[in-house]
Design a protein around this motif. Structure first.
Motif, PDB file in Angstrom:
ATOM      1  N   VAL A  99       0.841  -1.200   0.000  1.00  0.00           N
ATOM      2  CA  VAL A  99       0.000   0.000   0.000  1.00  0.00           C
ATOM      3  C   VAL A  99       0.877   1.251   0.000  1.00  0.00           C
ATOM      4  O   VAL A  99       0.578   2.219  -0.696  1.00  0.00           O
ATOM      5  CB  VAL A  99      -0.966  -0.014   1.214  1.00  0.00           C
ATOM      6  N   HIS A 100       1.949   1.216   0.763  1.00  0.00           N
ATOM      7  CA  HIS A 100       2.835   2.384   0.794  1.00  0.00           C
ATOM      8  C   HIS A 100       3.452   2.656  -0.579  1.00  0.00           C
ATOM      9  O   HIS A 100       3.502   3.801  -1.022  1.00  0.00           O
ATOM     10  CB  HIS A 100       3.934   2.207   1.829  1.00  0.00           C
ATOM     11  N   SER A 101       3.940   1.600  -1.259  1.00  0.00           N
ATOM     12  CA  SER A 101       4.544   1.795  -2.577  1.00  0.00           C
ATOM     13  C   SER A 101       4.577   0.477  -3.336  1.00  0.00           C
ATOM     14  O   SER A 101       5.540  -0.287  -3.251  1.00  0.00           O
ATOM     15  CB  SER A 101       5.961   2.360  -2.435  1.00  0.00           C
ATOM     16  N   SER A 102       3.541   0.244  -4.114  1.00  0.00           N
ATOM     17  CA  SER A 102       3.452  -1.009  -4.867  1.00  0.00           C
ATOM     18  C   SER A 102       4.535  -1.087  -5.940  1.00  0.00           C
ATOM     19  O   SER A 102       5.110  -2.149  -6.174  1.00  0.00           O
ATOM     20  CB  SER A 102       2.075  -1.145  -5.507  1.00  0.00           C
ATOM     21  N   GLN A 103       4.827   0.025  -6.576  1.00  0.00           N
ATOM     22  CA  GLN A 103       5.812   0.006  -7.656  1.00  0.00           C
ATOM     23  C   GLN A 103       7.226  -0.259  -7.150  1.00  0.00           C
ATOM     24  O   GLN A 103       8.041  -0.848  -7.858  1.00  0.00           O
ATOM     25  CB  GLN A 103       5.755   1.319  -8.448  1.00  0.00           C
TER      26      GLN A 103
ATOM     27  N   GLY B  98      11.263  -6.733  -7.519  1.00  0.00           N
ATOM     28  CA  GLY B  98      11.074  -8.097  -7.990  1.00  0.00           C
ATOM     29  C   GLY B  98      10.264  -8.992  -7.080  1.00  0.00           C
ATOM     30  O   GLY B  98      10.338 -10.213  -7.209  1.00  0.00           O
ATOM     31  N   ASP B  99       9.472  -8.421  -6.186  1.00  0.00           N
ATOM     32  CA  ASP B  99       8.600  -9.238  -5.339  1.00  0.00           C
ATOM     33  C   ASP B  99       7.633  -9.989  -6.252  1.00  0.00           C
ATOM     34  O   ASP B  99       6.876  -9.378  -7.014  1.00  0.00           O
ATOM     35  CB  ASP B  99       7.845  -8.348  -4.351  1.00  0.00           C
ATOM     36  N   LYS B 100       7.676 -11.336  -6.186  1.00  0.00           N
ATOM     37  CA  LYS B 100       6.905 -12.147  -7.152  1.00  0.00           C
ATOM     38  C   LYS B 100       5.401 -11.902  -7.044  1.00  0.00           C
ATOM     39  O   LYS B 100       4.710 -11.856  -8.054  1.00  0.00           O
ATOM     40  CB  LYS B 100       7.230 -13.622  -7.020  1.00  0.00           C
ATOM     41  N   ASP B 101       4.873 -11.726  -5.827  1.00  0.00           N
ATOM     42  CA  ASP B 101       3.432 -11.484  -5.666  1.00  0.00           C
ATOM     43  C   ASP B 101       3.049 -10.104  -6.205  1.00  0.00           C
ATOM     44  O   ASP B 101       2.011  -9.950  -6.850  1.00  0.00           O
ATOM     45  CB  ASP B 101       3.027 -11.597  -4.196  1.00  0.00           C
ATOM     46  N   ALA B 102       3.883  -9.110  -5.952  1.00  0.00           N
ATOM     47  CA  ALA B 102       3.608  -7.755  -6.449  1.00  0.00           C
ATOM     48  C   ALA B 102       3.660  -7.724  -7.971  1.00  0.00           C
ATOM     49  O   ALA B 102       2.812  -7.105  -8.621  1.00  0.00           O
ATOM     50  CB  ALA B 102       4.602  -6.769  -5.848  1.00  0.00           C
ATOM     51  N   VAL B 103       4.637  -8.390  -8.547  1.00  0.00           N
ATOM     52  CA  VAL B 103       4.757  -8.440 -10.008  1.00  0.00           C
ATOM     53  C   VAL B 103       3.563  -9.174 -10.611  1.00  0.00           C
ATOM     54  O   VAL B 103       2.994  -8.735 -11.621  1.00  0.00           O
ATOM     55  CB  VAL B 103       6.093  -9.106 -10.420  1.00  0.00           C
ATOM     56  N   ALA B 104       3.128 -10.260  -9.980  1.00  0.00           N
ATOM     57  CA  ALA B 104       1.984 -11.020 -10.490  1.00  0.00           C
ATOM     58  C   ALA B 104       0.716 -10.173 -10.460  1.00  0.00           C
ATOM     59  O   ALA B 104      -0.064 -10.183 -11.423  1.00  0.00           O
ATOM     60  CB  ALA B 104       1.797 -12.293  -9.667  1.00  0.00           C
TER      61      ALA B 104
END
Length: 176
Positions: free
Chosen positions: A66-70, A76-82
């Protein structure tokens, strides 16, 4: 008379402090103003449905996202990238101004609003599960009760003041 004034201000201060929003209400307020444009608890909109997010991800992960998804996507966080790729590479806006406690309040609100899949269907398919839109007052509505008692105390104070004024007028009939 001074006692009544002090009592009134004490009750007023108590009523204001007790009227503060509990975490779920605070989370609801933030969710509606900041998240509801792209998210729904039970339906996918521009962003994913958030029901069960506390089971899919840790609270630390949710706070960081929430603070910074990008930032998480670039790291390279796999869940964030997905998530980023599954929603047409639309970035979630950063909410770095939200505190960790506020984000936890939002998650608490999401937990209370999440419905099992069978309840998400049309309301007429399960008429026995329909409930009225109102909720009766309960023990958790302490803010209402404190405000009610404060107003009653104010009215009693005003009545006592009016009685004192009448007594004063009777003692000194020439002064009006």
């Amino acid at each position: 008379m001074k006692f009544i004034i002090n009592l009134f201000f004490a009750l007023l201060c108590l009523g204001v402090s007790a009227g503060a929003n509990p975490p779920v209400e605070e989370g609801k307020s933030i969710f509606i103003s900041r998240c509801a444009a792209c998210h729904n608890v039970n339906k996918t909109l521009t962003g994913p449905a958030l029901a069960g997010v506390e089971q899919r991800r840790s609270i630390e992960w949710i706070i960081n996202f929430v603070h910074s998804s990008q930032t998480m996507v670039k790291d390279g966080d796999k869940d964030a990238v997905a998530l980023y790729t599954s929603f047409n590479n639309i970035p979630m806006p950063d909410h770095s101004d939200l505190t960790d406690a506020q984000i936890k309040d939002i998650v608490a609100y999401i937990i209370t609003e999440a419905k099992p899949i069978e309840e998400v269907t049309a309301p007429f398919s399960t008429p026995s599960k329909l409930r009225p839109a109102y909720q009766p007052l309960g023990v958790h509505d302490y803010g209402f009760f404190i405000a009610f008692l404060s107003i009653v105390a104010l009215l009693v104070g005003v009545l006592l003041f009016a009685v004192r004024v009448k007594e004063y007028e009777r003692t000194f009939p020439g002064r009006s």
